[in-house]
Scaffold this motif. Sequence first.
Motif: not given
Length: 213
Positions: A87-98, A111-124
Motif C-alpha cells: 500500500d506504500e507503492t505510490t505515484g509513478t511506481a504504482e503506475q509502473l506496476a500496473e 498487498s495493495s488496495k489500488e493494484l489488486k495483486p495477482d498473488i495477494s500476500v498480506s504483511v504489516s
Amino acid sequence: MLAQSSVDVLAKTAVLESNVAYLRVGAVGQNLSTEIQSARQTLMASNNIIGLVLDLRFATGDDLSSAKDVESLLTRDKLPLAILVNDETTGTAEQLAEDLRSAKAGLIFGSSKELKPDISVSVSPGAEQKYMENPYATNSTNELMTASETNDFLPYIDHTTEADLVREKVKDGDQEGAFEPSGVITPQAPFIRDPVLARGVDFIKGLAALRWK
C-alpha cells in the motif's frame, strides 16, 4: 516520508537463490531505466539469471517518462518478472506496476488496495521493512512470531534442498542404517523469510522450469 530527491532511484541490487536478479526501486525518477539496465548487465555477466524481481514496495515517484522507459526495457527482456508492491507503492511506481502487468511482462505480488495483486500476500508494513532489510534466515535464527504477527503472514516458504532434508532425517535416525558422525553439525540452509519475496522467487523458478522443458 523522505523527499524523492533523497531517495535512490535504484536502492538495491542482488542475486537471490543463485540465479534470480533482484532490483529494489526507491523512486521512479530520472535515469532509473539506465540504472536498471546497468545493474542487469552486471548481474547477468557472472550469473545464469533466469528471471527478475522488481521490488516496488515503498517506492514513490512522479517521472512518467522514466516509468515508460522502464516498462519498455523490461517488456523487451522476455525474462520471467515478479513485481512486488504494497500500500506504500505510490505515484509513478504504482503506475509502473500496473503498466507492466497490462503489457503481460509479469505478475504482481503483495498487498495493495489500488493494484489488486495477482498473488495477494498480506504483511504489516513494519514487518515488511524488517524483512526487506534481511530477507534470509535459517530455522535456528528465525525469530518466533507473536500471535498478533501470525495473522499478517502466510507460512514461511522453506527453500531447503532435498539433500538437506535427507541429512535431517539421517541425523534424527529416520533412515535405517544411516550414520551421522558424533559432533558433526550440518549447516542449516538459509531460506527466504520475506513472504512476498519468497512467492515472487518461486513464481520465477516455476516459470523458468516450464520454459526449459
